[in-house]
Design an enzyme around this catalytic site. Structure first.
Site, PDB file in Angstrom:
ATOM      1  CB  SER A 125       8.811  12.519   1.397  1.00 52.95           C
ATOM      2  OG  SER A 125      10.119  12.484   2.061  1.00 52.95           O
ATOM      3  CE1 TYR A 150       6.811   9.121   6.394  1.00 52.97           C
ATOM      4  CE2 TYR A 150       9.066   9.535   5.363  1.00 52.97           C
ATOM      5  CZ  TYR A 150       7.738  10.054   5.661  1.00 52.97           C
ATOM      6  OH  TYR A 150       7.444  11.484   5.389  1.00 52.97           O
ATOM      7  CE  LYS A 154       4.617  10.762   3.682  1.00 53.36           C
ATOM      8  NZ  LYS A 154       3.610  11.414   4.005  1.00 53.36           N
TER       9      LYS A 154
HETATM   10  P1  NAD Z   1       3.482  15.255  12.372  1.00 56.13           P
HETATM   11  O1  NAD Z   1       3.625  13.735  13.128  1.00 56.13           O
HETATM   12  O2  NAD Z   1       3.873  16.213  13.462  1.00 56.13           O
HETATM   13  O3  NAD Z   1       2.055  15.276  12.080  1.00 56.13           O
HETATM   14  C1  NAD Z   1       1.154  14.125  11.477  1.00 56.13           C
HETATM   15  C2  NAD Z   1      -0.092  14.364  12.382  1.00 56.13           C
HETATM   16  O4  NAD Z   1      -0.976  13.142  11.781  1.00 56.13           O
HETATM   17  C3  NAD Z   1       0.046  14.166  13.943  1.00 56.13           C
HETATM   18  O5  NAD Z   1      -0.622  15.243  14.279  1.00 56.13           O
HETATM   19  C4  NAD Z   1      -0.511  12.856  14.124  1.00 56.13           C
HETATM   20  O6  NAD Z   1      -1.223  12.741  15.367  1.00 56.13           O
HETATM   21  C5  NAD Z   1      -1.645  12.700  12.869  1.00 56.13           C
HETATM   22  N1  NAD Z   1      -1.999  11.322  12.591  1.00 56.13           N
HETATM   23  C6  NAD Z   1      -1.182  10.259  12.116  1.00 56.13           C
HETATM   24  N2  NAD Z   1      -1.792   9.369  11.728  1.00 56.13           N
HETATM   25  C7  NAD Z   1      -3.295   9.778  11.852  1.00 56.13           C
HETATM   26  C8  NAD Z   1      -4.431   9.079  11.569  1.00 56.13           C
HETATM   27  N3  NAD Z   1      -4.430   7.878  10.776  1.00 56.13           N
HETATM   28  N4  NAD Z   1      -5.560   9.793  11.408  1.00 56.13           N
HETATM   29  C9  NAD Z   1      -5.460  10.993  11.802  1.00 56.13           C
HETATM   30  N5  NAD Z   1      -4.440  11.635  12.248  1.00 56.13           N
HETATM   31  C10 NAD Z   1      -3.305  10.971  12.274  1.00 56.13           C
HETATM   32  O7  NAD Z   1       4.461  15.223  11.140  1.00 56.13           O
HETATM   33  P2  NAD Z   1       4.781  16.429  10.295  1.00 56.13           P
HETATM   34  O8  NAD Z   1       6.186  16.613  10.596  1.00 56.13           O
HETATM   35  O9  NAD Z   1       3.709  17.504  10.633  1.00 56.13           O
HETATM   36  O10 NAD Z   1       4.442  15.796   8.950  1.00 56.13           O
HETATM   37  C11 NAD Z   1       3.224  15.855   8.303  1.00 56.13           C
HETATM   38  C12 NAD Z   1       3.326  15.016   6.966  1.00 56.13           C
HETATM   39  O11 NAD Z   1       4.448  15.462   6.149  1.00 56.13           O
HETATM   40  C13 NAD Z   1       3.340  13.504   7.291  1.00 56.13           C
HETATM   41  O12 NAD Z   1       2.545  12.928   6.369  1.00 56.13           O
HETATM   42  C14 NAD Z   1       4.727  13.327   7.158  1.00 56.13           C
HETATM   43  O13 NAD Z   1       5.045  11.962   6.556  1.00 56.13           O
HETATM   44  C15 NAD Z   1       5.042  14.476   5.797  1.00 56.13           C
HETATM   45  N6  NAD Z   1       6.648  14.747   5.838  1.00 56.13           N
HETATM   46  C16 NAD Z   1       7.217  15.339   6.664  1.00 56.13           C
HETATM   47  C17 NAD Z   1       8.317  15.688   6.597  1.00 56.13           C
HETATM   48  C18 NAD Z   1       9.346  16.123   7.827  1.00 56.13           C
HETATM   49  O14 NAD Z   1      10.554  15.934   7.839  1.00 56.13           O
HETATM   50  N7  NAD Z   1       8.732  16.700   8.998  1.00 56.13           N
HETATM   51  C19 NAD Z   1       9.150  15.459   5.514  1.00 56.13           C
HETATM   52  C20 NAD Z   1       8.175  14.968   4.356  1.00 56.13           C
HETATM   53  C21 NAD Z   1       7.183  14.801   4.583  1.00 56.13           C
END
Ligand code: NAD
Ligand code: UDP
Length: 341
Positions: A125, A150, A154
């Site tokens: 991120s 959080y 990362k």
């Molecule tokens: P999201 O919550 O929709 O997707 C994350 C998925 O991981 C979910 O389906 C959740 O059920 C699953 N999960 C969580 N812990 C788990 C575990 N221990 N084992 C198996 N599954 C698990 O989030 P997203 O927006 O799709 O983000 C995906 C990734 O990108 C995350 O790591 C998030 O931190 C990172 N990210 C997201 C953003 C954003 O703005 N959406 C920005 C930067 C980074």
């Protein structure tokens, strides 16, 4: 037959990436504990692509399950989305975030090493640049101190992966530093479906527009920006998903172990007010809003220098602000209650 393992593949960005991979004819296995998602996202991805996904419900913290999965499939690479992502919640539950995001990654990488699977794309991120960084953020700048647990997870995972590469010259990592993903697949069938009250701007705007919430609260109008509201680099989730495909293609063609970071953004900042006005312009739906005090930890403005991804991955964002707004609205208006309709 080679497969790609996608952790967290039922989630927002994961489901869009699985769709892009299936469209390209890849074989995909997903592990997701459904802690923040619904299996329905993958049912829809299967319908949209006409291809099946192999799904395992469970946590990456469960090494017995991982070993079971790695024993059944020959993986060329892993795309690792699984993690908790709510910044505010991480302040109240730091140990849950360090456990799930950091220990979860350690658990995954241990099993990858055991099975000699050496290509990893990680969801990082822009938050790793920390508070003091000057925009546009560029990969060569020294990483700072993220403002939340959080963000710390990362940064820690990036550092752990760099150490793994130093110890294992076959291991290859692309840390993709996302800016602000918004929008939905143009079909309107999959999109962002947050639990409870949305923390992020775009799902909140969409829920106001669809009548689920009365008005948007804009956090602060006294920032050092043109209109006083914060500026971010919003990127369409399909562009972001395609960035993962580009990173994988690049990674598998590298001869030696490496750990490289790539910014995935558009390079253009938009203010909160501009987002609201664009949404109204392109959807013709009003979004009532009020200004409220600043939210703790928000920075004035940041956006990406995305030149490295363009140069090395041959990737850049193509979707417009109009696409982002129309696609968000198609998803939200077709699915006012998300996947639980
Ligand atoms: P999201 O919550 O929709 O997707 C994350 C998925 O991981 C979910 O389906 C959740 O059920 C699953 N999960 C969580 N812990 C788990 C575990 N221990 N084992 C198996 N599954 C698990 O989030 P997203 O927006 O799709 O983000 C995906 C990734 O990108 C995350 O790591 C998030 O931190 C990172 N990210 C997201 C953003 C954003 O703005 N959406 C920005 C930067 C980074
Ligand atoms: N924001 C807002 N109201 C909301 C949610 C977000 O004004 O209900 C603002 C927030 O202050 C930030 C921008 O929208 O300036 C983007 O916030 P988001 O949480 O989506 O992403 P962040 O950049 O914080 O990761």
């Amino acid at each position: 037959m080679n497969h790609i393992l996608v952790t967290g593949g039922a989630g927002y960005i994961g489901s869009h990436t699985v769709l892009e991979l299936l469209k390209l004819g890849e074989n995909v296995v997903v592990i997701d504990d459904l802690s923040n998602s619904s299996k329905e996202s993958l049912n829809r991805v299967e319908t949209l692509s006409g291809k099946a996904v192999t799904f395992f419900e469970g946590s990456i913290l469960d090494q017995d399950l991982l070993v079971n999965i790695f024993s059944q499939f020959s993986f060329s690479s892993v795309i690792h989305f699984a993690g908790h992502k709510a910044v505010g919640e991480s302040v109240n539950k730091p140990l849950s975030y360090y456990h799930n995001n950091v220990q979860g990654t350690v658990s995954l990488v241990e099993v990858m090493e055991k099975f000699n699977v050496n290509n990893l794309v990680f969801s990082s991120s822009a938050t790793v640049y920390g508070e003091g960084a000057k925009p546009p953020y560029i990969e060569t700048q020294t990483l700072g101190c993220p403002t939340s647990p959080y963000g710390q997870t990362k940064l820690m995972v990036e550092r752990i992966l760099a150490d793994v590469v130093r110890s294992n010259s076959d291991f290859k990592v692309a840390n993709l530093r996302y800016f602000n993903p918004i929008g939905a697949d143009e079909s309107g069938q999959i999109g962002e479906d947050p639990n409870g009250i949305p923390n992020n701007l775009m799902p909140f705007v969409a829920q106001v527009a669809v009548g689920k919430r009365a008005e948007l609260s804009i956090f602060g109008n006294d920032y050092a920006t043109e209109d006083g509201t914060c500026e971010r680099d919003y990127i369409h989730v399909t562009d972001l998903a395609q960035g993962h495909v580009a990173a994988l293609n690049w990674l598998v063609n590298q001869a030696h172990g490496l750990c490289e970071a790539f910014n995935l953004g558009t390079g253009t900042p938009y203010s909160v007010l501009k987002i609201v006005k664009s949404f109204e312009q392109y959807t013709k739906v009003k979004v009532p809003f009020k200004f409220v005090p600043r939210r703790d930890g928000d920075l004035d403005a940041f956006w990406a220098n995305a030149d490295k991804a363009a140069d090395k991955l041959n990737w850049q964002a193509h979707k417009t602000m109009q696409d982002m707004m129309e696609d968000t609205w198609r998803w939200q208006s077709n699915n006012p209650n998300g996947y639980n309709a």
